[in-house]
Design a protein around this motif. Structure first.
Motif, PDB file in Angstrom:
ATOM      1  N   GLN A 104       0.838  -1.191   0.000  1.00  0.00           N
ATOM      2  CA  GLN A 104       0.000   0.000   0.000  1.00  0.00           C
ATOM      3  C   GLN A 104       0.872   1.239   0.000  1.00  0.00           C
ATOM      4  OE1 GLN A 104      -3.015   0.107   3.073  1.00  0.00           O
ATOM      5  NE2 GLN A 104      -4.235   1.542   1.915  1.00  0.00           N
ATOM      6  N   LYS A 149      -3.118   5.414  -1.822  1.00  0.00           N
ATOM      7  CA  LYS A 149      -3.594   4.372  -2.741  1.00  0.00           C
ATOM      8  C   LYS A 149      -4.183   3.203  -1.960  1.00  0.00           C
ATOM      9  CE  LYS A 149      -0.428   5.382  -6.548  1.00  0.00           C
ATOM     10  NZ  LYS A 149       0.533   4.793  -7.524  1.00  0.00           N
ATOM     11  N   GLU A 155      -2.759  -3.183  -2.584  1.00  0.00           N
ATOM     12  CA  GLU A 155      -2.611  -3.847  -3.874  1.00  0.00           C
ATOM     13  C   GLU A 155      -1.995  -5.237  -3.690  1.00  0.00           C
ATOM     14  OE1 GLU A 155      -0.253  -2.894  -8.077  1.00  0.00           O
ATOM     15  OE2 GLU A 155       0.625  -2.286  -6.172  1.00  0.00           O
ATOM     16  N   VAL A 182       1.126 -10.068  -9.528  1.00  0.00           N
ATOM     17  CA  VAL A 182       0.566  -8.966 -10.291  1.00  0.00           C
ATOM     18  C   VAL A 182       1.513  -8.710 -11.467  1.00  0.00           C
ATOM     19  CG1 VAL A 182       1.750  -7.165  -8.966  1.00  0.00           C
ATOM     20  CG2 VAL A 182      -0.433  -6.661 -10.092  1.00  0.00           C
TER      21      VAL A 182
END
Length: 126
Positions: A39, A43, A46, A61
């Protein structure tokens, strides 16, 4: 109660490497799917990478594929994230997380993880 403690964060120049560790206090570490999330300020959290408890299959990812490697040592109850070719965009607080019997379809969704560490800061300077 499962406790997770991350370590290994720090300040590194772009192109450098870091290895994060996550020590997990449970007798059933091998039965948990483990993940790394991050993080950045302002934001949302993720998904970065995960490793399944039964197959050992790994998931990443797209932005870290080929640069980061997730691994686990079940004998040491420890999860790792080897981060190479770091970029300023990788700067964030990194969290490890554990989930019991997680479906593959949910592996990148932070809300399905049951336990979280306190996070470790990774800062990549340009």
């Amino acid at each position: 109660q499962v406790q997770l403690v991350e370590s290994g964060g720090g300040l590194v120049q772009a192109g450098g490497s870091l290895r994060l560790s996550c020590a997990v206090s449970t007798r059933t570490f091998s039965s948990y799917t483990m993940g790394w999330f991050r993080q950045a300020p302002g934001k949302e959290r993720e998904f970065v990478a995960a490793i399944r408890w039964n197959t050992g299959n790994t998931y990443y990812v797209d932005s870290v594929k080929g640069r980061f490697t997730i691994s686990r040592d079940n004998a040491k109850n420890t999860l790792y994230l080897q981060m190479n070719s770091l970029e300023p965009e990788d700067t964030a607080v990194y969290y490890c997380a554990a989930a019991a019997y997680l479906l593959i379809a949910r592996i990148s969704t932070h809300s399905y993880y049951d336990y979280w560490g306190q996070g470790t800061q990774v800062t990549v300077s340009s």
